[in-house]
Design an enzyme around this catalytic site. Structure first.
Site, PDB file in Angstrom:
ATOM      1  N   ARG A  72      32.092  22.297  -0.367  1.00  0.00           N
ATOM      2  CA  ARG A  72      30.410  23.684   0.143  1.00  0.00           C
ATOM      3  C   ARG A  72      31.385  23.124   1.483  1.00  0.00           C
ATOM      4  O   ARG A  72      31.315  24.424   2.227  1.00  0.00           O
ATOM      5  CB  ARG A  72      29.346  23.461   0.133  1.00  0.00           C
ATOM      6  CG  ARG A  72      28.858  23.654  -1.049  1.00  0.00           C
ATOM      7  CD  ARG A  72      29.347  25.058  -2.139  1.00  0.00           C
ATOM      8  NE  ARG A  72      28.805  25.860  -1.123  1.00  0.00           N
ATOM      9  CZ  ARG A  72      27.353  26.776  -1.523  1.00  0.00           C
ATOM     10  NH1 ARG A  72      26.447  26.353  -2.194  1.00  0.00           N
ATOM     11  NH2 ARG A  72      26.595  27.107  -0.384  1.00  0.00           N
ATOM     12  N   GLN A 110      29.576  28.860  -3.360  1.00  0.00           N
ATOM     13  CA  GLN A 110      29.605  27.731  -4.317  1.00  0.00           C
ATOM     14  C   GLN A 110      31.066  28.385  -4.910  1.00  0.00           C
ATOM     15  O   GLN A 110      31.553  27.360  -5.667  1.00  0.00           O
ATOM     16  CB  GLN A 110      28.273  27.851  -4.967  1.00  0.00           C
ATOM     17  CG  GLN A 110      28.676  27.275  -6.117  1.00  0.00           C
ATOM     18  CD  GLN A 110      28.281  25.271  -5.584  1.00  0.00           C
ATOM     19  OE1 GLN A 110      27.272  25.242  -4.887  1.00  0.00           O
ATOM     20  NE2 GLN A 110      29.447  24.613  -6.432  1.00  0.00           N
ATOM     21  N   ARG A 141      20.625  34.148   2.272  1.00  0.00           N
ATOM     22  CA  ARG A 141      20.049  33.725   0.913  1.00  0.00           C
ATOM     23  C   ARG A 141      19.222  34.712   0.953  1.00  0.00           C
ATOM     24  O   ARG A 141      18.246  33.973   1.728  1.00  0.00           O
ATOM     25  CB  ARG A 141      20.041  32.380   1.348  1.00  0.00           C
ATOM     26  CG  ARG A 141      19.687  32.116  -0.524  1.00  0.00           C
ATOM     27  CD  ARG A 141      19.091  30.321  -0.459  1.00  0.00           C
ATOM     28  NE  ARG A 141      20.509  29.829  -1.271  1.00  0.00           N
ATOM     29  CZ  ARG A 141      21.332  28.461  -1.609  1.00  0.00           C
ATOM     30  NH1 ARG A 141      19.697  28.147  -2.442  1.00  0.00           N
ATOM     31  NH2 ARG A 141      21.867  28.228  -1.940  1.00  0.00           N
ATOM     32  N   ASP A 199      24.775  26.032 -15.374  1.00  0.00           N
ATOM     33  CA  ASP A 199      23.693  26.052 -14.246  1.00  0.00           C
ATOM     34  C   ASP A 199      22.504  26.164 -15.137  1.00  0.00           C
ATOM     35  O   ASP A 199      22.486  25.918 -16.204  1.00  0.00           O
ATOM     36  CB  ASP A 199      24.458  27.304 -13.798  1.00  0.00           C
ATOM     37  CG  ASP A 199      22.988  27.433 -12.418  1.00  0.00           C
ATOM     38  OD1 ASP A 199      22.616  26.469 -11.999  1.00  0.00           O
ATOM     39  OD2 ASP A 199      22.601  28.267 -11.521  1.00  0.00           O
ATOM     40  N   HIS A 259      27.055  33.965  -6.282  1.00  0.00           N
ATOM     41  CA  HIS A 259      26.985  33.171  -4.962  1.00  0.00           C
ATOM     42  C   HIS A 259      28.492  32.723  -4.817  1.00  0.00           C
ATOM     43  O   HIS A 259      28.555  31.610  -5.273  1.00  0.00           O
ATOM     44  CB  HIS A 259      25.831  31.819  -5.653  1.00  0.00           C
ATOM     45  CG  HIS A 259      26.028  30.562  -5.216  1.00  0.00           C
ATOM     46  ND1 HIS A 259      25.923  30.438  -3.776  1.00  0.00           N
ATOM     47  CD2 HIS A 259      25.465  29.243  -5.099  1.00  0.00           C
ATOM     48  CE1 HIS A 259      25.575  29.142  -2.774  1.00  0.00           C
ATOM     49  NE2 HIS A 259      24.887  28.924  -4.324  1.00  0.00           N
ATOM     50  N   CYS A 292      26.719  23.706 -10.197  1.00  0.00           N
ATOM     51  CA  CYS A 292      26.707  24.022  -8.916  1.00  0.00           C
ATOM     52  C   CYS A 292      25.709  23.178  -7.518  1.00  0.00           C
ATOM     53  O   CYS A 292      25.494  22.396  -6.691  1.00  0.00           O
ATOM     54  CB  CYS A 292      25.980  25.936  -8.175  1.00  0.00           C
ATOM     55  SG  CYS A 292      25.105  25.987  -8.916  1.00  0.00           S
TER      56      CYS A 292
HETATM   57  N1  NVA Z   1      21.215  30.475 -10.633  1.00  0.00           N
HETATM   58  C1  NVA Z   1      20.371  29.036  -9.592  1.00  0.00           C
HETATM   59  C2  NVA Z   1      21.822  27.856  -8.030  1.00  0.00           C
HETATM   60  C3  NVA Z   1      21.018  27.746  -7.070  1.00  0.00           C
HETATM   61  C4  NVA Z   1      22.358  26.984  -6.805  1.00  0.00           C
HETATM   62  C5  NVA Z   1      19.764  29.556  -8.907  1.00  0.00           C
HETATM   63  O1  NVA Z   1      18.987  30.905  -8.142  1.00  0.00           O
HETATM   64  O2  NVA Z   1      18.371  28.876  -8.151  1.00  0.00           O
HETATM   65  N1   CP Z   2      24.127  25.125  -4.981  1.00  0.00           N
HETATM   66  C1   CP Z   2      23.964  24.923  -4.164  1.00  0.00           C
HETATM   67  O1   CP Z   2      23.454  26.296  -3.392  1.00  0.00           O
HETATM   68  O2   CP Z   2      23.094  24.395  -3.364  1.00  0.00           O
HETATM   69  P1   CP Z   2      21.283  24.412  -2.316  1.00  0.00           P
HETATM   70  O3   CP Z   2      20.619  24.924  -3.176  1.00  0.00           O
HETATM   71  O4   CP Z   2      21.130  22.753  -2.163  1.00  0.00           O
HETATM   72  O5   CP Z   2      22.087  24.871  -1.491  1.00  0.00           O
END
Ligand code: NVA
Ligand code: CP
Length: 300
Positions: free
Chosen positions: A284, A131, A101, A216, A128, A256
């Site tokens: 997930r 997800q 990540r 989102d 992502h 998500c």
């Molecule tokens: N768009 C959000 C998704 C979190 C799972 C982010 O990148 O923070």
């Molecule tokens: N949706 C998602 O990726 O959640 P987290 O940020 O908790 O991993």
């Protein structure tokens, strides 16, 4: 042989995605012990926070008979400037797969370029894919195949939105995107999607007749400083009862998570009967187990 990676949704064909979804549904129902990844180790690098991604990958690896190692830049040499390429070369010799990540999508690509083992994108600034794999499993479970359906994306043209643009091409649906000016998805991705992606500034037009409505957060991780500015720009882009009323009568709602009730979605919608966000979160685990099984075939 070069390993398969899951850096973007385009790394899998539509056929492979469908077969992973069906496998995920089977794994979800499995009640017996099944350990295809005994003694295998997944290295997990998190440059950003996570609840779902970390817990689902770690649980999936344990259930499969293997294990997962949580690595953060705060307590590894990655945070002290060791080149990403070198970190990739080292880790790839010790673990059986790597999940990242990252702040920058380029970091996931560099890892994949230097890795002898599968690399999985657990969220980058651009995509992502894990997800959206779980989202697709959730849609298939509730409504059947998504081919030919319409998805409304309401809000930021962010990493989730851009992955929906990819998924639309791979699975044959259309995504109608309503983002405020200045917050569009990357033009090149939209262009590549052709007929699978339509843009509007009007959230009600995007949601009109949609089979699935998705949104989102307005400010993603790393954009916290822009929260106030974004709250103004996105004020008319909330998924609420008025918006769901123009979607198809049996439309589903997905997010998500984590969500901000009263911002991108009203409490009435996310906690209401059309919302499948808890199935989506649970999936997930199952979708990623199917992915791990696919990317890490048994030793010969
Ligand atoms: N768009 C959000 C998704 C979190 C799972 C982010 O990148 O923070
Ligand atoms: N949706 C998602 O990726 O959640 P987290 O940020 O908790 O991993």
């Amino acid at each position: 042989m070069n390993p398969r990676h899951f850096v973007t949704f385009m790394d899998l064909s539509g056929e492979e995605v469908r077969s992973l979804i069906h496998r995920a549904v089977e794994l979800k129902r499995l009640k017996t012990i099944y350990e295809p990844l005994k003694n295998k180790v997944l290295g997990m690098i998190f440059e950003k926070s996570s609840t779902r991604t970390r817990v689902s990958f770690e649980t999936g690896m344990i259930q499969f008979g293997g294990g997962a190692i949580f690595l953060s830049p705060r307590d590894t040499q990655l945070g002290r400037g060791e080149p990403v390429e070198d970190s990739a070369r080292v880790l790839t010799r010790m673990v059986d797969a790597i999940m990242l990540r990252t702040i920058s999508h380029r970091t996931v690509e560099i890892f994949a370029e230097h890795s002898r083992v599968p690399v999985i994108n657990g969220l980058s600034d651009r995509f992502h894919p894990c997800q959206v794999l779980a989202d697709m499993q959730t849609y298939f479970e509730h409504r059947g195949d998504i081919a030919g359906k319409t998805v409304a994306w309401i809000g930021d043209g962010n990493n989730m939105c851009q992955t929906y643009i990819h998924a639309a091409q791979q699975l044959g649906f259309t995504v109608h995107i309503a983002s405020p000016p200045g917050y569009d998805a990357e033009p090149e991705l939209i262009r590549q999607a052709g007929v699978h992606c339509k843009l509007t500034r009007d959230p009600l037009a995007a949601a009109d007749g949609a089979d699935l409505v998705v949104t989102d957060v307005w400010a993603s991780m790393g954009q916290e400083d822009e929260q106030a500015l974004r709250a103004k720009a996105f004020a008319d882009y909330q998924v609420n009862a008025k918006l769901m009323a123009v979607a198809a009568p049996d439309a589903l709602f997905m997010h998500c998570l984590p969500a901000h009730r009263g911002e991108e979605v009203s409490a009435g919608v996310i906690d209401g009967p059309q919302s499948v966000v808890w199935d989506e979160a649970e999936n997930r685990l199952h979708a990623q187990k199917a992915l791990l099984e696919f990317l890490l075939p048994p030793d010969n």
